[in-house]
Design an enzyme around this catalytic site. Structure first.
Site, PDB file in Angstrom:
ATOM      1  N   GLY A 247      -4.430  48.531  70.862  1.00  0.00           N
ATOM      2  CA  GLY A 247      -3.602  50.142  71.478  1.00  0.00           C
ATOM      3  C   GLY A 247      -2.397  49.875  71.645  1.00  0.00           C
TER       4      GLY A 247
ATOM      5  CD  GLN B 210       2.897  58.129  76.944  1.00  0.00           C
ATOM      6  OE1 GLN B 210       3.972  58.523  76.389  1.00  0.00           O
ATOM      7  NE2 GLN B 210       1.461  58.743  77.257  1.00  0.00           N
TER       8      GLN B 210
ATOM      9  CE1 TYR C  44      -8.442  64.682  84.585  1.00  0.00           C
ATOM     10  CE2 TYR C  44      -7.961  67.030  84.347  1.00  0.00           C
ATOM     11  CZ  TYR C  44      -8.342  66.223  84.822  1.00  0.00           C
ATOM     12  OH  TYR C  44      -9.722  66.657  84.939  1.00  0.00           O
TER      13      TYR C  44
ATOM     14  CG  LEU D 179     -11.464  49.918  68.463  1.00  0.00           C
ATOM     15  CD1 LEU D 179     -10.844  50.724  69.059  1.00  0.00           C
ATOM     16  CD2 LEU D 179     -11.316  48.846  69.395  1.00  0.00           C
TER      17      LEU D 179
ATOM     18  CG  HIS E 218      -0.830  59.827  80.642  1.00  0.00           C
ATOM     19  ND1 HIS E 218      -2.317  60.218  80.029  1.00  0.00           N
ATOM     20  CD2 HIS E 218      -0.643  58.504  79.643  1.00  0.00           C
ATOM     21  CE1 HIS E 218      -2.761  59.333  79.748  1.00  0.00           C
ATOM     22  NE2 HIS E 218      -2.048  58.037  79.260  1.00  0.00           N
TER      23      HIS E 218
END
Ligand code: GDP
Length: 324
Positions: A10, A14, A177, A59, A179
């Site tokens: 990933g 971000q 949570y 993956l 972000h």
């Protein structure tokens, strides 16, 4: 001294791009697992291209993961890859499970076979709590996911915990949570609002359509979150931690704050469009950060207002420079 090696899945997202920046600054040799695709998606990491080695893998494909781990011999592996847009998880539930759930089984199995002493970070999500029994949630709150993304993340979380118990792998889950940052896509409400406030200020748009203004979220800054991820892998013993701000704000407060940053009254521009309403809104997701604060000394370095301001400023500058 031999530099530590880290593998990030990933990488182009971000969190991956911020984590790569942090690790490069700390002197790591950084490898990124990237899916082959016909169009380039390396936009968030072009500034780091001299410092990161890209390895091709997926993956969905166990043997490619084993090859990448064998080649890079990482000390630390951060699994940040997933299909993370909740509405899409309803239209593509099986693909979401392949990446977000089974992808983690493939990764854990590859670590066990090829580099069992590597430290592993699994990006869990507050979506595992779905409709929680208590608020704020802690690391002991029961998982009650309410969408295919949350279900897949819950599976991945428990697989990581099980590999830790059964095989003694150093595996940690960070239950993050929401972000945000200037690198967030505008399909997410925080960046949608900060970007629109900047556009409207510059005369590039004249309205903003939103869904439920009363929806509340626990928002923290992505750079703070990735620092927490790194910290979790620097401990003697692996454990699971919530990474959050510990506070909630409503979409309405977010709009007010973003428009006041550009000196405008939000009510003149914002309208409510039922198309953006969610049928399955979580009740009250807010994380308790007591454990990570006490045990690792982590806490957010940016307030809600600072995040809004820096994201609005970023878009004002970017849009002014692009002459759009
Ligand atoms: P999420 O935390 O991954 O669901 O992130 P989002 O940024 O997509 O949504 C955050 C909250 O904002 C949800 O509760 C949405 O219902 C609410 N929301 C209100 N208006 C909008 C909108 O126009 N777009 C999005 N994406 N969310 C909205």
């Amino acid at each position: 001294m031999v530099p530590k090696k880290a593998l990030i899945t990933g990488l182009t997202g971000q969190d991956g791009s911020y984590l790569a920046e942090l690790l490069v600054t700390k002197g790591y040799q950084v490898f990124g697992l990237v899916r082959r695709s016909s169009s380039s998606n390396l936009g968030r990491i072009t500034h780091l291209s001299d410092n990161i080695q890209i390895l091709s893998g997926d993956l969905l494909d166990q043997s490619s993961l084993m090859d990448v781990i064998t080649e890079s011999q990482p000390d630390e592996i951060y699994n940040l890859a997933s299909q993370s847009y909740v509405p899409l998880s309803w239209t593509q539930p099986a693909l979401t499970a392949e990446y977000t759930a089974l992808g983690v089984s493939r990764l854990l199995e590859s670590i066990r076979r090829c580099k069992p002493n590597a430290k592993f970070y699994q990006a869990s999500s507050s979506e595992v709590f779905g409709q929680p029994d208590e608020s704020p949630q802690t690391e002991r709150t029961a998982f009650r996911p309410r969408n295919p993304y949350g279900v897949a993340k819950a599976y991945a979380h428990w697989m990581t915990v099980n590999y830790r118990q059964k095989y003694n792998l150093y595996g940690c889950c960070g239950i993050t949570y929401t972000h945000e940052s200037p690198r967030r896509g505008t399909e997410f409400v925080f960046r949608k609002i900060t970007h629109a406030a900047a556009q409207i200020k510059l005369g590039l748009a004249n309205e903003l359509r939103l869904g439920n203004l009363d929806a509340r979220r626990d928002w923290c800054y992505a750079k703070d979150a990735v620092y927490g991820m790194w910290l979790m892998l620097q401990q003697e013993k692996p454990d699971d931690y919530i990474i959050a701000s510990g506070k909630t704000y409503s979409v309405r407060e977010l709009v007010e704050c973003a428009f006041s940053c550009v000196g405008l009254n939000w009510q003149d521009y914002v309208s409510v469009d039922p198309a953006f309403y969610r049928p399955d809104e979580p009740v009250q997701l807010v994380g308790s950060i007591d454990k990570i604060k006490t045990q690792l000394g982590w806490q957010p370095q940016h307030t809600f207002e600072q995040m809004v301001e820096l994201m609005v400023d970023y878009d004002l500058k970017k849009l002014s420079n692009s002459g759009a």
